[in-house]
Design an enzyme around this catalytic site. Sequence first.
Site, PDB file in Angstrom:
ATOM      1  N   HIS A 141     -53.863  73.542 130.126  1.00  0.00           N
ATOM      2  CA  HIS A 141     -54.594  72.952 129.007  1.00  0.00           C
ATOM      3  C   HIS A 141     -53.715  72.365 127.905  1.00  0.00           C
ATOM      4  O   HIS A 141     -54.237  71.745 126.992  1.00  0.00           O
ATOM      5  CB  HIS A 141     -55.531  73.997 128.396  1.00  0.00           C
ATOM      6  CG  HIS A 141     -56.522  74.510 129.378  1.00  0.00           C
ATOM      7  ND1 HIS A 141     -57.521  73.727 129.917  1.00  0.00           N
ATOM      8  CD2 HIS A 141     -56.661  75.730 129.955  1.00  0.00           C
ATOM      9  CE1 HIS A 141     -58.231  74.437 130.766  1.00  0.00           C
ATOM     10  NE2 HIS A 141     -57.728  75.653 130.819  1.00  0.00           N
ATOM     11  N   ARG A 148     -50.344  80.231 132.758  1.00  0.00           N
ATOM     12  CA  ARG A 148     -51.073  79.239 133.558  1.00  0.00           C
ATOM     13  C   ARG A 148     -52.045  78.474 132.678  1.00  0.00           C
ATOM     14  O   ARG A 148     -52.122  77.250 132.732  1.00  0.00           O
ATOM     15  CB  ARG A 148     -51.808  79.937 134.692  1.00  0.00           C
ATOM     16  CG  ARG A 148     -52.700  79.019 135.512  1.00  0.00           C
ATOM     17  CD  ARG A 148     -54.153  79.299 135.173  1.00  0.00           C
ATOM     18  NE  ARG A 148     -55.018  78.433 135.962  1.00  0.00           N
ATOM     19  CZ  ARG A 148     -56.098  77.876 135.473  1.00  0.00           C
ATOM     20  NH1 ARG A 148     -56.466  78.068 134.236  1.00  0.00           N
ATOM     21  NH2 ARG A 148     -56.846  77.111 136.231  1.00  0.00           N
TER      22      ARG A 148
END
Length: 94
Positions: A59, A54
Amino acid sequence: MCEEPDFAGFVASELVYDATLRNLELIGEAATHIPDEVRSSSPKIPWRMIIATRNRLIHGYLGIDQETVWSIVRAEIPELLRELEALRERCRTL
């Protein structure tokens, strides 16, 4: 009924690919909210890997490897779903 895409179809369909990424992000976010005692009672579920995936997706927008995503969807998610179903059943009996 829709036919399952192959790798080329998976990455070519922006809607399918983006929805898959979003769902992987949601799975990882949900995993961060699972209490430690539940996580430790289910060691077959790779909680840290789910959360790390995740974080990489959230990011690393331009650094997401499509083949890795495909591999996760094809190889990891089916087993994860089985383990989560087993966890849900154990929790129902408590």
